[in-house]
Design a protein around this motif. Structure first.
Motif, PDB file in Angstrom:
ATOM      1  N   PRO A  99       1.415  -1.204   0.190  1.00  0.00           N
ATOM      2  CA  PRO A  99       0.005  -0.347   0.275  1.00  0.00           C
ATOM      3  C   PRO A  99       1.227   1.358  -0.099  1.00  0.00           C
ATOM      4  O   PRO A  99       2.294   1.100   0.088  1.00  0.00           O
ATOM      5  CB  PRO A  99      -0.971   0.125   1.704  1.00  0.00           C
ATOM      6  N   TYR A 112      -3.769  -1.167  -1.966  1.00  0.00           N
ATOM      7  CA  TYR A 112      -2.548  -1.637  -2.677  1.00  0.00           C
ATOM      8  C   TYR A 112      -2.155  -1.245  -3.800  1.00  0.00           C
ATOM      9  O   TYR A 112      -3.191  -1.132  -4.279  1.00  0.00           O
ATOM     10  CB  TYR A 112      -2.481  -3.273  -2.604  1.00  0.00           C
ATOM     11  N   TRP A 115       2.237  -3.290  -7.235  1.00  0.00           N
ATOM     12  CA  TRP A 115       2.132  -4.668  -7.790  1.00  0.00           C
ATOM     13  C   TRP A 115       3.492  -5.199  -8.327  1.00  0.00           C
ATOM     14  O   TRP A 115       4.060  -4.411  -9.046  1.00  0.00           O
ATOM     15  CB  TRP A 115       1.250  -4.879  -8.563  1.00  0.00           C
TER      16      TRP A 115
END
Length: 125
Positions: A99, A112, A115
């Motif tokens: 996040p 979040y 990635w």
């Protein structure tokens, strides 16, 4: 901004183990709580595990509790997921995620922001 790269996926027999790793770069690792998510074919991405900045607090999905362990090594900017007693239903692409900096531990996927590209885990005999 933090960049995330996963590794450690592969093919394993039911009952076997794998250890996933995620190396972070580009920002101060300890500023981020971290999480693992997975996505099986034809299914939505789902939460697996999350860990606090220091590693002192963790959270797990019920489906992996007691079999998976999330950990982090802040000296190496690395996140791990130890997966034991693997089942065919654990087959998925596993993603490391973070996040925004300073955000508390969360199990909520929309929280979040960052990635990795994912690593494939296949559990099959």
């Amino acid at each position: 901004q933090v960049r995330l790269v996963e590794s450690g996926g592969g093919l394993v027999q039911p009952g076997g183990s794998l250890r996933l790793s995620c190396v972070a770069s580009g920002s101060t690792f300890t500023s981020y709580t971290m999480g693992w998510f997975r996505q099986a074919p034809g299914k939505e991405r789902e939460f697996v595990a999350a860990i606090s900045w220091s590693g002192g607090a963790t959270s797990y999905a019920d489906s992996v509790k007691g079999r998976f362990t999330i950990s982090r090594d802040n000296t190496k900017n690395t996140l791990h997921l130890q997966m034991n007693s693997l089942k065919p239903e654990d087959t998925a692409v596993y993603y490391c995620a973070a996040p925004p900096a300073g955000y508390p531990l969360s199990t909520d996927l929309p929280k979040y922001r960052y990635w990795g590209r994912g690593t494939q885990v296949t559990v099959s005999s």
